[in-house]
Design a protein around this motif. Structure first.
Motif, PDB file in Angstrom:
ATOM      1  N   UNK A   1       3.081   8.926   6.971  1.00 45.91           N
ATOM      2  CA  UNK A   1       2.488   8.960   5.631  1.00 45.91           C
ATOM      3  C   UNK A   1       0.976   9.139   5.708  1.00 45.91           C
ATOM      4  N   UNK A   2       0.334   8.472   6.655  1.00 47.44           N
ATOM      5  CA  UNK A   2      -1.114   8.626   6.828  1.00 47.44           C
ATOM      6  C   UNK A   2      -1.469  10.054   7.237  1.00 47.44           C
ATOM      7  N   UNK A   3      -0.692  10.632   8.127  1.00 47.05           N
ATOM      8  CA  UNK A   3      -0.971  11.995   8.592  1.00 47.05           C
ATOM      9  C   UNK A   3      -0.931  12.982   7.429  1.00 47.05           C
TER      10      UNK A   3
ATOM     11  N   UNK B   1      -2.143   4.458   2.915  1.00 41.77           N
ATOM     12  CA  UNK B   1      -1.495   4.176   4.201  1.00 41.77           C
ATOM     13  C   UNK B   1      -2.485   3.710   5.269  1.00 41.77           C
ATOM     14  N   UNK B   2      -3.718   4.176   5.182  1.00 36.74           N
ATOM     15  CA  UNK B   2      -4.724   3.727   6.141  1.00 36.74           C
ATOM     16  C   UNK B   2      -4.947   2.221   6.018  1.00 36.74           C
ATOM     17  N   UNK B   3      -5.067   1.738   4.775  1.00 36.86           N
ATOM     18  CA  UNK B   3      -5.262   0.306   4.545  1.00 36.86           C
ATOM     19  C   UNK B   3      -4.010  -0.486   4.912  1.00 36.86           C
TER      20      UNK B   3
ATOM     21  N   UNK C   1       0.817  -1.215   0.000  1.00 35.19           N
ATOM     22  CA  UNK C   1       0.000   0.000   0.000  1.00 35.19           C
ATOM     23  C   UNK C   1       0.851   1.266   0.000  1.00 35.19           C
ATOM     24  N   UNK C   2       2.114   1.154   0.424  1.00 32.67           N
ATOM     25  CA  UNK C   2       3.022   2.279   0.222  1.00 32.67           C
ATOM     26  C   UNK C   2       3.301   2.460  -1.268  1.00 32.67           C
TER      27      UNK C   2
END
Length: 398
Positions: A286-288, A378-380, A221-222
């Motif tokens: 990365x999510x932030x 990134x959430x997944x 996912x990255x």
């Protein structure tokens, strides 16, 4: 088994040149997408699909090249892959239609995937644990020059040639690399234990391994977030914000600079903490930034420089996630390093192809589809890694 530092230094450069073939093939022709659409009398969205089919072909090449390499050796596999890549590049340079270009990109990618999957395998033949993560980080640090320079190379070729010249240059690069490696590349497969397990059984041994699946989810996912940006970058920067062909490579390359910095920080921090902890930090950051970018754009009309900076910070975390995720996963499979690498990296490119295709299908002329996919990835990745690693004891070395 380790080799002397001086020998590995030269091997590092060769492996970096090999793994760079993917970023070069992906990024060099991005500035030429509008020209390709005009030349082949098709839409830019059809041209964007050449990136998605490349990622699929690249994944298939790795899935084939992994077990082939474990069975017959790294050297033969790498050289064969470079030959196929050169043939696909030639077909792309001579293509008469978008359909033939799709086919050429699959062939080109298949050969590139066969060769590239062996980079991680060669490192695993020689190193393990944190040493493996450090070695991969050093290779990635050199390799990152490829996506930084690729759009500039493509733009430079367009100054005195057309888009076909870009694919001709990729063919020449593959042939030159093939000749160099033919003379200098050692067979590191002898450093690992020979195995006779059926390729399907080797794949199954990787796929059913929960710790590996957790690391695979993080890296895949990255990759997906990165390729969502790569797919939509030309439209967002050049079409939405009106960036010129000459400025586009500069803005694109700034993301690579952030990747380089984060990758070097990763090497530094590996002396003080574990790859798994650095992986988690990279995913969280990365999510932030991904979520902040999407939310801010939905609420405000963001200026170009804000979008560029936030995307740079988002993309930089790839430097923490990839080397640590791949090295941690492959470390479980010393006897099938290429097969494990193939599963991990091929899944990343498959998921990347899906995210890139989704960006194209949702395309409405605005950055929102690209930013939404980037925020979701990134959430997944965090969610799946957490679920798969739940109740497991991960080695402190990882």
């Amino acid at each position: 088994m380790k080799i002397p530092a001086a020998s590995f230094h030269s091997l590092t450069w060769m492996l970096a040149g090999l793994v760079s073939i993917g970023p070069l093939a992906i990024d060099a022709y991005l500035p030429a997408m509008p020209q390709i659409a005009t030349s082949l009398d098709t839409s830019i969205h059809h041209v964007e699909l050449t990136l998605s089919v490349f990622l699929v072909g690249f994944a298939l090449g790795q899935l084939f090249g992994g077990p082939f390499s474990d069975q017959y050796g790294r050297r033969l596999t790498i050289l064969s892959g470079l030959g196929i890549f050169a043939l696909g590049s030639l077909l792309a340079a001579l293509t008469p239609s978008i359909e033939v270009l799709w086919l050429a990109r699959v062939l080109q990618a298949f050969g590139g995937g066969i060769g590239v999957v062996n980079t991680m395998a060669v490192v695993r033949d020689l190193y393990s644990g944190r040493d493996s993560a450090r070695a991969l980080s050093r290779i990635v640090s050199i390799m990152l020059a490829a996506p930084l320079l690729a759009p500039f190379i493509g733009s430079g070729i367009l100054l005195f040639s057309n888009w076909r010249g870009i694919f001709a240059a990729l063919m020449l690069y593959a042939l030159a690399l093939l000749l160099v490696l033919l003379r200098t590349l050692p067979e590191t497969r002898q450093a690992a234990v020979q195995v006779s397990m059926n390729p399907l059984r080797r794949y199954w041994s990787v796929i059913r391994h929960r710790p590996t699946l957790g690391f695979l989810s993080a890296t895949a996912f990255s990759h997906a977030g990165m390729f969502a940006f790569i797919t939509g970058s030309a439209l967002v920067y050049m079409e939405y914000y009106g960036v010129s062909v000459q400025l586009f490579p500069v803005l694109f390359g700034m993301n690579i600079l952030t990747l380089v910095v984060c990758n070097r920080l990763n090497v530094y921090f590996l002396n003080r903490t574990s790859p798994l902890r650095l992986l988690k930090i990279g995913q969280t950051i990365q999510l932030i930034f991904g979520a902040s970018l999407l939310l801010a754009f939905l609420l405000f009309e963001l200026p170009l420089w804000v979008v560029v900076v936030l995307i740079m910070l988002f993309m930089g975390q790839h430097g923490f996630i990839m080397a640590n995720g791949i090295s941690s996963a492959v470390d479980y499979f010393p006897q099938s390093a290429a097969t494990a690498s193939a599963v991990i990296t091929a899944t990343g490119f498959m998921v990347g192809a899906a995210s890139g295709t989704l960006v194209g299908l949702l395309g409405d002329g605005s950055p929102i589809p690209m930013l939404a996919v980037m925020a979701a990835c990134p959430m997944l990745g965090i969610l799946l890694r957490t679920l798969l690693h739940r109740d497991l004891q991960i080695s402190p070395e990882q």
